[in-house]
Design a protein around this motif. Sequence first.
Motif, PDB file in Angstrom:
ATOM      1  N   GLN A   5      45.291  36.481  31.895  1.00 53.01           N
ATOM      2  CA  GLN A   5      43.961  36.910  32.304  1.00 53.01           C
ATOM      3  C   GLN A   5      42.877  36.023  31.686  1.00 53.01           C
ATOM      4  O   GLN A   5      41.915  35.645  32.350  1.00 53.01           O
ATOM      5  N   GLN A   8      42.903  32.671  33.489  1.00 54.43           N
ATOM      6  CA  GLN A   8      42.264  32.756  34.805  1.00 54.43           C
ATOM      7  C   GLN A   8      40.749  32.808  34.674  1.00 54.43           C
ATOM      8  O   GLN A   8      40.015  32.115  35.382  1.00 54.43           O
ATOM      9  N   ALA A   9      40.262  33.629  33.736  1.00 58.81           N
ATOM     10  CA  ALA A   9      38.817  33.740  33.538  1.00 58.81           C
ATOM     11  C   ALA A   9      38.228  32.402  33.101  1.00 58.81           C
ATOM     12  O   ALA A   9      37.174  31.983  33.603  1.00 58.81           O
ATOM     13  N   TRP A  12      37.947  30.009  36.048  1.00 58.55           N
ATOM     14  CA  TRP A  12      36.821  30.344  36.926  1.00 58.55           C
ATOM     15  C   TRP A  12      35.499  29.865  36.324  1.00 58.55           C
ATOM     16  O   TRP A  12      34.665  29.293  37.028  1.00 58.55           O
ATOM     17  N   ARG A 211      29.971  28.213  44.217  1.00 51.60           N
ATOM     18  CA  ARG A 211      31.095  28.758  43.435  1.00 51.60           C
ATOM     19  C   ARG A 211      30.567  29.685  42.329  1.00 51.60           C
ATOM     20  O   ARG A 211      30.662  29.379  41.137  1.00 51.60           O
ATOM     21  N   VAL A 213      30.311  32.765  39.719  1.00 53.89           N
ATOM     22  CA  VAL A 213      31.197  33.604  38.913  1.00 53.89           C
ATOM     23  C   VAL A 213      30.332  34.636  38.202  1.00 53.89           C
ATOM     24  O   VAL A 213      29.277  34.300  37.642  1.00 53.89           O
ATOM     25  N   GLY A 235      32.009  35.967  44.700  1.00 54.23           N
ATOM     26  CA  GLY A 235      32.833  35.127  43.835  1.00 54.23           C
ATOM     27  C   GLY A 235      33.646  35.941  42.847  1.00 54.23           C
ATOM     28  O   GLY A 235      33.580  37.174  42.807  1.00 54.23           O
ATOM     29  N   PRO A 236      34.436  35.274  42.015  1.00 54.39           N
ATOM     30  CA  PRO A 236      35.249  35.953  41.007  1.00 54.39           C
ATOM     31  C   PRO A 236      34.394  36.767  40.038  1.00 54.39           C
ATOM     32  O   PRO A 236      33.256  36.410  39.724  1.00 54.39           O
ATOM     33  N   ARG A 249      40.121  44.708  42.824  1.00 56.01           N
ATOM     34  CA  ARG A 249      39.600  43.557  43.560  1.00 56.01           C
ATOM     35  C   ARG A 249      40.495  42.375  43.239  1.00 56.01           C
ATOM     36  O   ARG A 249      40.863  42.162  42.088  1.00 56.01           O
ATOM     37  N   SER A 250      40.848  41.604  44.243  1.00 55.30           N
ATOM     38  CA  SER A 250      41.828  40.540  44.032  1.00 55.30           C
ATOM     39  C   SER A 250      41.266  39.411  43.172  1.00 55.30           C
ATOM     40  O   SER A 250      41.978  38.847  42.344  1.00 55.30           O
ATOM     41  N   ASN A 251      39.996  39.055  43.353  1.00 53.85           N
ATOM     42  CA  ASN A 251      39.424  37.948  42.587  1.00 53.85           C
ATOM     43  C   ASN A 251      38.640  38.476  41.382  1.00 53.85           C
ATOM     44  O   ASN A 251      37.462  38.194  41.193  1.00 53.85           O
ATOM     45  N   ALA A 252      39.327  39.259  40.561  1.00 55.50           N
ATOM     46  CA  ALA A 252      38.717  39.817  39.352  1.00 55.50           C
ATOM     47  C   ALA A 252      39.758  39.928  38.259  1.00 55.50           C
ATOM     48  O   ALA A 252      40.962  40.055  38.530  1.00 55.50           O
TER      49      ALA A 252
END
Length: 273
Positions: A5, A8-9, A12, A211, A213, A235-236, A249-252
């Motif tokens: 996690q 990924q963060a 982004w 993009r 975030v 966005g994420p 949410r998928s992009n979180a």
Amino acid sequence: MDELQLTQAADWIRDADGLLITAGAGIGIDSGLPDFRGPEGFWRAYPALRAEGLTFTEIANPAAFLRDPRLAWGFYGHRLNLYRATVPHEGFQILKRWGEACAQGAFVFTSNVDGQFQKAGFPPGQLAECHGSIQFLQCMGSCTESRWSASGFAPDVDAQAARLRSPLPRCPSCGGIARPNILMFEDYNWVGWRYDELVERARTWLRGLQRPVTIEIGAGTAIPTVRRFGERTTGPLIRINPDECAISRSNAVELRGGALDVLQRLDQMLGRR
């Protein structure tokens, strides 16, 4: 919160052309500010108001200024003094540095009224305080649509009784009692048009990003204004919260923990590449 996690963060943030920072009261806890979550948390910070039988929603209310202005200003005067003395923790500088590294910079959307983002050096024009600011005053009777700086007001508060000892602040236009320029509960006289303009500026800024975030920090669900603003972005979304962290949410990603600890860990990860 695990390494995947965090990774990924960090990816982004590294790829973002603009950062939307959405913040609730939880971001200030690491600076030593009190947490008013629930009546017990509020009364621990203000035991005199427990003795008065007042909850946060009752004292953070224009009716309190009509009923007992010295008690209402005892509460808000203490908060003003506290916020003036508070030093923003390192996490604010981490966020500022990340924003400065983005091509389109950063914008802050916060329900906090304490002025900590300004004190940390965030530009006022990129800061939407959706509930106003204790650093400004307005007329209790809204005789004008004006606000003015609270810098000339130095409240002397009896902390034990939660009462203002010094003279009440006055409106320079009508001489009536002044109040904080904050959106309170059951508030129909808040002078909030300047804040509304900055919220709209934030929306315009977001529409120009390729993009974006969103980094949400310490925002709860009891008054979900901050959460909803960030969740409407495409966005994420990175949610940092010690308790209310879940998001479908998928992009979180959900980063469970305190603001300063998580931001420091993310900053270390960003520095590895």
